[in-house]
Enzyme design. Structure first.
Site, PDB file in Angstrom:
ATOM      1  N   ASP A 123      -0.019  -3.254   7.089  1.00 51.39           N
ATOM      2  CA  ASP A 123       0.571  -2.825   5.839  1.00 51.39           C
ATOM      3  C   ASP A 123       2.094  -2.803   6.077  1.00 51.39           C
ATOM      4  OD1 ASP A 123       0.942  -1.493   3.303  1.00 51.39           O
ATOM      5  OD2 ASP A 123       1.130   0.379   4.413  1.00 51.39           O
ATOM      6  N   ASP A 139       4.886  -0.702   3.749  1.00 46.80           N
ATOM      7  CA  ASP A 139       5.500   0.590   3.428  1.00 46.80           C
ATOM      8  C   ASP A 139       4.804   1.716   4.166  1.00 46.80           C
ATOM      9  OD1 ASP A 139       7.387  -0.425   1.570  1.00 46.80           O
ATOM     10  OD2 ASP A 139       5.832  -0.534   0.036  1.00 46.80           O
TER      11      ASP A 139
END
Length: 251
Positions: free
Chosen positions: A15, A17
């Protein structure tokens, strides 16, 4: 085993953020508004609950442009965002010393992620970035579009099923990875984590929403992650566990 040759290094899927970078790019960019946030009086405040996050961010970019926030202001902000502790070292050593393939699957956008990677000279370490495509229009507005449209997975948003993306990437590789590592923090990281096998590793950022989702999905829906789970605060912990797994593979 699907008849594939075993590759020499693992697959690391990240991922972005709150995982690669410490903060959330979409949240931080809203602070460029003259009020330091999207005002509660704005007609777009709370819009994401009706139209989804991607369309909401499209309206945020229009609003920022209306308030004379320039492309340069946005890109400078992205350059200033700090990486999560140990993350740069994890990316570099995994790719350069352990021959890992690295992909990013994120609900941010291509302009933000690519600019951050390029600014810090990390783009060559990443094989593919899967995210919502974004482009600068002639008038200076950042336009964002959904990565795809899906309705099959109710664990994911319509614009991004990370589990489907991860499975398709693995399926399209000529070699089989000795194991897969998925690194994330949020609720939309549960779907790819659920698709990992027993020999794989899901790395869950401590204190973030994915940690809470794991027992919740097990209790409410009987959905249980099959792989090993590592709760992490620093990329150093992830790198250490990857090195242990690789050592065991080579014994």
């Amino acid at each position: 085993m699907s008849g594939k040759d075993v590759g020499s290094g693992p697959l690391l899927a990240f991922d972005f953020d709150h995982t690669v970078v410490h903060l959330n790019t979409d949240v931080e960019v809203q602070k460029l508004h003259p009020d330091g946030k999207i005002p509660e009086t704005s007609e777009i405040h709370g819009l994401y609950s009706k139209v989804g996050w991607t369309k909401f961010m499209g309206e945020v970019f229009k609003l920022l442009h209306h308030h004379n926030v320039k492309k340069e202001n946005i890109l400078t902000l992205m350059e200033s965002l700090e990486f999560t502790p140990g993350m740069v070292d994890l990316l570099r050593k995994s790719a350069e010393e352990h021959n890992a393939k690295i992909i990013i699957i994120s609900d941010s956008n291509s302009v933000f992620i690519n600019h951050i990677l390029e600014t810090h000279n990390l783009q060559h370490l990443v094989d593919v970035v899967y995210t919502n495509p974004a482009t600068w229009k002639e008038d200076g507005v950042l336009e964002i579009k959904p990565y795809h449209h899906q309705t099959d997975c109710d664990l994911s948003t319509e614009n991004l099923c990370k589990g489907l993306i991860l499975e398709e990437y693995i399926k399209n590789q000529s070699a089989q990875f000795p194991f897969v590592v998925y690194v994330g923090d949020g609720g939309n990281d549960f779907c790819p984590a659920l698709r990992l096998a027993c020999d794989d590793l899901v790395c869950v950022r401590e204190g973030y929403s994915l940690q809470k989702q794991i027992p919740k999905h097990k209790e409410e829906r009987g959905l249980q992650i099959k792989s090993e789970i590592l709760y992490w605060k620093s990329g150093d912990e992830i790198l250490s566990r990857i090195q242990e797994k690789l050592k065991k593979e080579n014994e």
